[in-house]
Enzyme design. Structure first.
Site, mmCIF file in Angstrom:
data_model
loop_
_atom_site.group_PDB
_atom_site.id
_atom_site.type_symbol
_atom_site.label_atom_id
_atom_site.label_comp_id
_atom_site.label_asym_id
_atom_site.label_seq_id
_atom_site.Cartn_x
_atom_site.Cartn_y
_atom_site.Cartn_z
ATOM 1 N N CYS A 133 0.794 -1.237 0.000
ATOM 2 C CA CYS A 133 0.000 0.000 0.000
ATOM 3 C C CYS A 133 0.825 1.287 0.000
ATOM 4 C CB CYS A 133 -1.009 -0.005 1.142
ATOM 5 S SG CYS A 133 -0.273 0.103 2.779
ATOM 6 N N HIS A 187 -2.862 0.993 6.781
ATOM 7 C CA HIS A 187 -3.113 1.068 5.342
ATOM 8 C C HIS A 187 -2.843 2.503 4.917
ATOM 9 C CE1 HIS A 187 -4.487 0.534 1.374
ATOM 10 N NE2 HIS A 187 -5.640 1.160 1.523
ATOM 11 N N ASP A 204 -7.203 6.028 -3.594
ATOM 12 C CA ASP A 204 -6.456 4.846 -3.128
ATOM 13 C C ASP A 204 -6.123 3.958 -4.318
ATOM 14 O OD1 ASP A 204 -5.394 2.686 -1.815
ATOM 15 O OD2 ASP A 204 -7.020 2.498 -0.354
#
Length: 771
Positions: free
Chosen positions: A351, A409, A432
């Site tokens: 991530c 995250h 994202d």
């Protein structure tokens, strides 16, 4: 016949006397000269077939045309217009447009702002000739799609469209001031001059320029008013990304490098490789005027799941065939590798790698952006705003169901207006690029308004339920017994998801907690009201009730014991892990507790790697008694299975006779040994500087396959790879290398040291570079 003969065969048909052509009028010739002798100083073009002229004559090739001496006689039609040179005034334009940090020499502009350039022609413009311009972008430019504009030179400014003004005309040199619309699509533009002469148009291609979003301009949707924030979120080319866990927040440096050589063109090619562009290039290019559209496309393209995007994700713990995600120091090498490989996804990302890379591309295009880390981040796959976590009766975590909770995250926030939602949703928007769930059939996420997340407006675009759950889902723990296929709810936790939401401070390397931007204080009445509002919008029948996963109020029995893990020693790779399980009897009765404990190495998103330790005990607790049971995990037990995250998850399932089990869990992170960077000289622009890396092997065994990777925008061109010799037990290594600063200011040097025992040890150093 008046005039004179050209001296070539009549079959060629080259004539240049006004009386030879019916209706010809030398007074209408824009190329005429009063003195024919001047014609010898002009380069007449080679023409075949003859080019007509507004006066009705033809242009002659000098090869076929012995010029007469100075006489009064017929007037010649001189050359058509030709472009001699263009001066883009790149230095002053780039300074005015805040694009002077880009390494490339191209003309890079920001939309809605005027720029100046000049061009010279082979002759001046005559009476009756008018000047205009054509700009276009994309493979199928059209005026209706606003990807092409045809506009004249005018005295006033145009209302909202492209406009041009003549600043000066000196000999054959024209200086122009041109402005683009504030809502022009970003991308590569072609600019041509259009000269109209008696109903005919001559097109002269002047060249190309790149147009970006303009966060300095109040009318642009990405405008950011605060100077310090704009410097940080658009111009800063290095940063910090927070990682770790709630009880041990760590950080890694990241080289965004958006101004490095070639990066802007790679970012432009990301747009041209998207599914949207391949399906309908004309519409895609037209929509590049909208930052929310560009941001959504980029969130899909930075991962390689649907369309040869930039990065391939891997959370397995096995990174053969690519780089361990922890080894990257920044986005520049990733983007260059993607281009070099013929646009095949680079291996591998997790991530923060996706977020660091997306941040580079957003800042490159002029969309203010930052990297944000959410600790205890929920991955809710079924839109019920709860995540279900499973353990077996022995304390082993089970990968059952598709929900998960990530230790942390990382995503991005982009700053722009939401014309589709209304002004109260302007500002930071979650984007994202980590591929988790499909949205409209593609692995993409956002833009989701942070303001909307806080208010529980999960019905709005884009991907609001998913983002809301990441920071505010309830966590439900289950004990699953495979022997009889039964599961019992162990606990429901409304507080633990979405903690310490963090980003780098403006102008410094400190951490800023922005949790309150995403939700009301945990446990407050507003926070629960927003949660119920969101639940009601997703499942109207569940509003102000409970989801199927939650027991009805009053059903949960108060536990008779409590437990927690406490760290009792240093947490370092290569050392024994020492902890204690604290158990307390909360009642006035004697209790007998059976405890099953396990420890697993994990990847930060909860992926289980390997069980490294287990133990079972039975303990009797007197009324209100509290005991500590020691837990020891040796290096030999975990060394082979520890991943670069350095994470171990310990769990204990505590059973008190026939009462409900109590589950105790804790994730620990082991520290790597220190990697130290030191600058040995005063750093100056265009002067080599010596840097030293120091590392001591803390182990009682050698470490081999040692590699040091170094990079830093403005300090190094590309990255530096140094093979370091094998280190004997407890041996200290000292490696010297040279950097070559190209820009002044505070620059960030990043290093990654990897070897067979330590997959990724990080170091970063701020270096002040003098002019």
């Amino acid at each position: 016949m008046t005039g004179f003969h050209t001296g070539v065969e009549q079959t060629q048909g080259y004539k240049c006397t006004s009386s030879d052509v019916p209706g010809a009028d030398p007074q209408r010739c824009p190329y005429q000269l009063s003195d024919l002798g001047q014609a010898t100083r002009l380069a007449l073009p080679q023409l075949a077939p003859p080019k007509s002229c507004p006066c009705g004559n033809v242009h002659l090739s000098p090869r076929h045309h012995p010029l007469p001496s100075r006489t009064s006689g017929p007037r010649f039609c001189l050359t058509a217009l030709e472009l001699q040179s263009v001066n883009w005034q790149a230095t002053s334009n780039r300074q005015a447009h805040h694009t002077d940090r880009f390494s490339s020499r191209e003309l890079i502009l920001r939309r809605g702002q005027s720029f100046s350039f000049s061009f010279s022609l082979n002759r001046g413009l005559g009476d009756g000739e008018s000047l205009g311009f054509i700009v276009s972008t994309g493979p199928y430019p059209s005026e209706s799609a606003r990807t092409k504009a045809v506009f004249p030179v005018s005295n006033g400014t145009s209302h909202g469209g492209w406009s041009a003004q003549l600043v000066s005309k000196q000999d054959n040199i024209l200086t122009i001031s041109m402005a683009s619309p504030v809502n022009a699509p970003v991308g590569v533009y072609t600019l041509s001059a259009q000269i109209s002469s008696r109903g005919k148009d001559f097109i002269l291609k002047l060249g190309t320029f790149i147009l970006l979003f303009n966060p300095w301009l109040p009318e642009d949707g990405v405008f950011m008013n605060n100077h310090a924030e704009r410097e940080e979120y658009v111009q800063e080319d290095a940063g910090i990304i927070y990682v770790g866990s709630t009880n041990r927040i760590g950080m890694v440096g990241w080289n965004f490098g958006q101004f490095e050589e070639g990066i802007l063109n790679i970012c432009l090619s990301i747009l041209d490789h998207s599914l949207n562009f391949r399906r309908d290039p004309a519409t895609d290019v037209a929509r590049r005027s909208d930052p929310k559209y560009v941001g959504r496309v980029l969130s899909a393209m930075v991962n390689g799941n649907d369309e040869n995007g930039v990065l391939s994700g891997n959370w397995s713990g096995n990174y053969t065939g690519g780089l361990d995600p922890r080894n990257w120091n920044g986005s520049v090498e990733i983007l260059k590798e993607w281009k070099k490989s013929g646009f095949r996804p680079v291996r591998y990302g997790q991530c923060w790698v996706f977020a660091g890379t997306l941040n580079t591309v957003l800042r490159c295009f002029g969309i203010p952006s930052r990297v944000v880390t959410n600790f205890n981040s929920a991955h809710d796959t079924d839109r019920n705003l709860s995540v279900d976590v499973y353990y077996d009766p022995y304390g082993n975590p089970i990968e059952k169901g598709s929900d998960s909770v990530w230790n942390f995250h990382v995503w991005n926030e982009g700053w722009f207006v939401r014309t589709d939602l209304g002004p109260s949703y302007n500002g930071w928007q979650v984007l994202d690029a980590t591929p988790q769930e499909r949205s409209q059939g593609v692995f993409q996420c956002g833009p989701a308004s942070v303001a909307a997340v806080r208010e529980g407006d999960v019905n709005l675009d884009f991907d609001m339920p998913f983002v809301f759950a990441e920071v505010n889902a309830d966590r439900i723990t289950w004990i699953y017994d495979a022997s009889n296929n039964t599961q019992k709810q162990n606990a429901s936790d409304t507080h633990s998801i979405g903690r310490y939401i963090s980003t780098k401070a403006v102008g410094s390397n400190s951490r800023v907690d922005i949790t309150e931007k995403y939700k009301y204080p945990e446990g407050s009445s507003q926070e629960r009201q927003v949660f119920q509002k969101a639940l009601g919008k997703l499942k109207p029948h569940a509003a102000f009730g409970a989801t199927s996963a939650r027991p009805l109020a009053g059903e949960e029995r108060e536990p008779s014991i409590s437990g927690k893990f406490k760290v009792t020693g240093l947490l370092e790779v290569g050392k024994e892990v020492n902890m204690a399980l604290l158990l307390k009897n909360l009642t006035s009765d004697m209790k007998t507790v059976t405890v099953n404990m396990t420890a697993w190495t994990i990847v930060y998103n909860g992926t289980l790697v390997h069980e490294v330790w287990k133990d079972s005990i039975t303990i009797s607790l007197d009324p209100k008694e509290e005991i500590q049971h020691p837990v020891k995990i040796t290096y030999a037990q975990y060394e082979k299975y520890l991943k670069a995250d350095n994470m171990i998850r310990t769990t204990a399932v505590c059973q008190v006779s026939d009462e409900a089990e109590v589950l105790v869990e804790r994730d620990i992170i082991l520290d790597n040994p220190n990697l130290t960077l030191e600058v040995l000289d005063q750093a100056r622009v265009q002067k080599p500087v010596n840097v030293q890396m120091l590392f001591s092997n803390p182990l009682d065994e050698p470490v081999k396959d040692c590699v040091l990777m170094v990079e830093g925008s403005g300090l190094l061109l590309g990255s530096l790879r140094i093979d370091v010799p094998t280190l004997r037990p407890k041996e200290r290594s000292r490696v010297r290398f040279e950097i070559f600063p190209t820009r002044s200011g505070t620059k960030q040097l990043l290093a990654d040291f990897s070897c067979n025992k330590f997959p990724a040890i990080k170091a970063m150093l701020s270096i002040d570079v003098a002019e």
